[in-house]
Design a protein around this motif. Structure first.
Motif, PDB file in Angstrom:
ATOM      1  N   SER A   1      -0.238  -4.804  -6.783  1.00 44.23           N
ATOM      2  CA  SER A   1      -0.459  -3.495  -6.162  1.00 44.23           C
ATOM      3  C   SER A   1      -0.363  -2.410  -7.229  1.00 44.23           C
ATOM      4  O   SER A   1       0.653  -2.283  -7.909  1.00 44.23           O
ATOM      5  CB  SER A   1       0.571  -3.253  -5.061  1.00 44.23           C
TER       6      SER A   1
ATOM      7  N   ASP B   1       5.764  -0.987   2.870  1.00 43.54           N
ATOM      8  CA  ASP B   1       5.437  -2.400   2.671  1.00 43.54           C
ATOM      9  C   ASP B   1       6.451  -3.120   1.781  1.00 43.54           C
ATOM     10  O   ASP B   1       6.438  -4.354   1.689  1.00 43.54           O
ATOM     11  CB  ASP B   1       4.046  -2.535   2.042  1.00 43.54           C
TER      12      ASP B   1
ATOM     13  N   HIS C   1       0.822  -1.210   0.000  1.00 46.34           N
ATOM     14  CA  HIS C   1       0.000   0.000   0.000  1.00 46.34           C
ATOM     15  C   HIS C   1       0.857   1.261   0.000  1.00 46.34           C
ATOM     16  O   HIS C   1       0.491   2.264  -0.615  1.00 46.34           O
ATOM     17  CB  HIS C   1      -0.929   0.009   1.218  1.00 46.34           C
ATOM     18  N   THR C   2       1.982   1.199   0.700  1.00 46.61           N
ATOM     19  CA  THR C   2       2.917   2.325   0.778  1.00 46.61           C
ATOM     20  C   THR C   2       4.332   1.774   0.598  1.00 46.61           C
ATOM     21  O   THR C   2       4.556   0.558   0.689  1.00 46.61           O
ATOM     22  CB  THR C   2       2.829   3.039   2.137  1.00 46.61           C
TER      23      THR C   2
ATOM     24  N   ASN D   1      -4.883  -4.439  -5.145  1.00 46.14           N
ATOM     25  CA  ASN D   1      -5.175  -3.326  -4.246  1.00 46.14           C
ATOM     26  C   ASN D   1      -4.655  -2.004  -4.810  1.00 46.14           C
ATOM     27  O   ASN D   1      -3.676  -1.963  -5.562  1.00 46.14           O
ATOM     28  CB  ASN D   1      -4.564  -3.562  -2.869  1.00 46.14           C
ATOM     29  N   ASP D   2      -5.337  -0.918  -4.430  1.00 43.93           N
ATOM     30  CA  ASP D   2      -4.865   0.424  -4.756  1.00 43.93           C
ATOM     31  C   ASP D   2      -3.769   0.813  -3.771  1.00 43.93           C
ATOM     32  O   ASP D   2      -3.578   0.165  -2.730  1.00 43.93           O
ATOM     33  CB  ASP D   2      -6.019   1.432  -4.690  1.00 43.93           C
ATOM     34  N   CYS D   3      -3.058   1.902  -4.095  1.00 46.54           N
ATOM     35  CA  CYS D   3      -1.912   2.316  -3.282  1.00 46.54           C
ATOM     36  C   CYS D   3      -1.965   3.805  -2.986  1.00 46.54           C
ATOM     37  O   CYS D   3      -2.701   4.567  -3.626  1.00 46.54           O
ATOM     38  CB  CYS D   3      -0.609   1.994  -4.015  1.00 46.54           C
ATOM     39  N   ASP D   4      -1.171   4.214  -2.041  1.00 42.25           N
ATOM     40  CA  ASP D   4      -0.995   5.627  -1.716  1.00 42.25           C
ATOM     41  C   ASP D   4       0.015   6.203  -2.706  1.00 42.25           C
ATOM     42  O   ASP D   4       1.225   6.221  -2.452  1.00 42.25           O
ATOM     43  CB  ASP D   4      -0.495   5.769  -0.274  1.00 42.25           C
TER      44      ASP D   4
ATOM     45  N   THR E   1       0.585   0.486  -8.245  1.00 41.52           N
ATOM     46  CA  THR E   1       1.464   1.619  -7.967  1.00 41.52           C
ATOM     47  C   THR E   1       1.593   2.565  -9.165  1.00 41.52           C
ATOM     48  O   THR E   1       1.899   3.739  -8.986  1.00 41.52           O
ATOM     49  CB  THR E   1       2.867   1.127  -7.587  1.00 41.52           C
TER      50      THR E   1
END
Length: 334
Positions: free
Chosen positions: A236, A171, A167-168, A299-302, A238
């Motif tokens: 992810s 990780d 996620h960031t 998943n989406d990420c920051d 990104t």
């Protein structure tokens, strides 16, 4: 593997000899009026870049009444991308499709296309490639015995791994990620907290299975077609790079054609971009659905955190006047 390397070495050694086309193409029985060009790609036969090059071959054959033809070797049959680049430079093969990240160190202008978070989206990327930026990058190959035929965009590159969702950047700490042989990508991984491991594309699947690496980064279509999702179940989003592919031809091969045939090949190659993009968009959507059905966890990420982490890398490349000029042109199209 050993036999293939011997074959490639023999082809390279024969570059200065007129026997090379017969060796490489198996063209002994062809009419002397027929010219068969070779093209290579590490991707599988139904991959959009492979299909686009096959389309080029069909158009060439049609426009010349069969006088010019194209034989496409897919799935890495004639070696890795690094090998294909060298063989094209020396005329051992004619055409090759290469990921621009693998070209960064030898052809500096490609760095502008590979830097993290330079492009905002696929439409932004395509606008740049269709204009001054794409033209400048293609022209930059001419200094080293290659001619740029076209640039094939290939979506957003993202991280995937066997361990956990990302996620960031935190990780990614401690994980080993495969990267192409590019200083940009190696430093980017370090800034994000991972450990970069340069590997050839064809070695990634087994490296994931044996845990030589924990993950890699690539576009979704390649993640699917390579079956790497069978080993790495975490994807992810990104979107850290939109680094495209480049279709190159040996300068020696191009100049061996008549001026008319040179112009025809260049025109058809440019037209193949639209063919590739249509195939890409369709197959990427299908691949995403199949990955979801295979229980790949997406998943989406920051993205803000990722942009901030790689900012020092961008700052360094801003000091290069040629890269900075291309960067400014790219951002003006955002």
């Amino acid at each position: 593997m050993i036999e293939r390397r011997r074959f490639l070495a023999g082809m390279a050694a024969a570059c200065g000899a007129s026997v090379l086309p017969a060796l490489a193409l198996g063209n002994n029985s062809a009419s002397p009026d027929v010219r068969i060009l070779t093209a290579t790609d590490v991707h599988v036969k139904d991959y959009p870049t492979v299909a686009a090059v096959q389309w080029i071959g069909k158009q060439l054959e049609q426009e010349t009444g069969g006088r010019l033809r194209l034989r496409v070797y897919h799935s890495g049959q004639l070696g890795r991308e690094s090998e294909a680049i060298d063989m094209a430079r020396f005329g051992a093969i004619d055409i090759t499709r290469v990921y621009s990240g693998a070209l960064n160190n030898a052809f500096p202008l490609t760095q502008a296309l590979s830097l993290p978070y330079v492009f905002d989206s696929v439409p932004h990327l395509r606008a740049a490639l269709d204009g001054k930026v794409g033209a400048a990058v293609l022209q930059g190959f001419e200094k080293r015995d290659l001619v740029g035929l076209a640039i094939y965009d290939c979506g957003a590159r993202c991280f995937y791994n066997v361990r956990r969702p990302i996620h960031t950047p935190a990780d990614m700490h401690g994980l080993k990620f495969r990267v192409p042989a590019s200083d940009i990508f190696m430093r980017m991984i370090r800034l994000l907290g991972g450990n970069p491991t340069p590997l050839a594309y064809g070695e990634v699947f087994s490296a994931l299975q044996t845990h030589l690496i924990d993950g890699a980064e690539n576009n979704l279509r390649s993640f699917h077609s390579s079956r790497q999702f069978e080993a790495a179940h975490y994807w992810s989003q990104t979107e850290h790079s939109y680094s495209p592919d480049v279709l190159l031809i040996s300068r020696r091969s191009l100049e061996s054609l008549s001026k008319r045939d040179q112009a025809l090949l260049l025109d058809i190659s440019r037209a193949s971009v639209a063919v590739m993009r249509k195939l890409w968009d369709e197959s990427e959507a299908t691949a995403r659905q199949e990955l979801i059905a295979a229980n790949v966890r997406m998943n989406d990420c920051d993205l803000g955190a990722f942009r901030q982490a790689v900012a020092p890398l961008l700052a360094d490349y801003h000091r290069d006047p040629a890269i900075e000029a291309l960067y400014r042109e790219i951002r003006s199209l955002a």
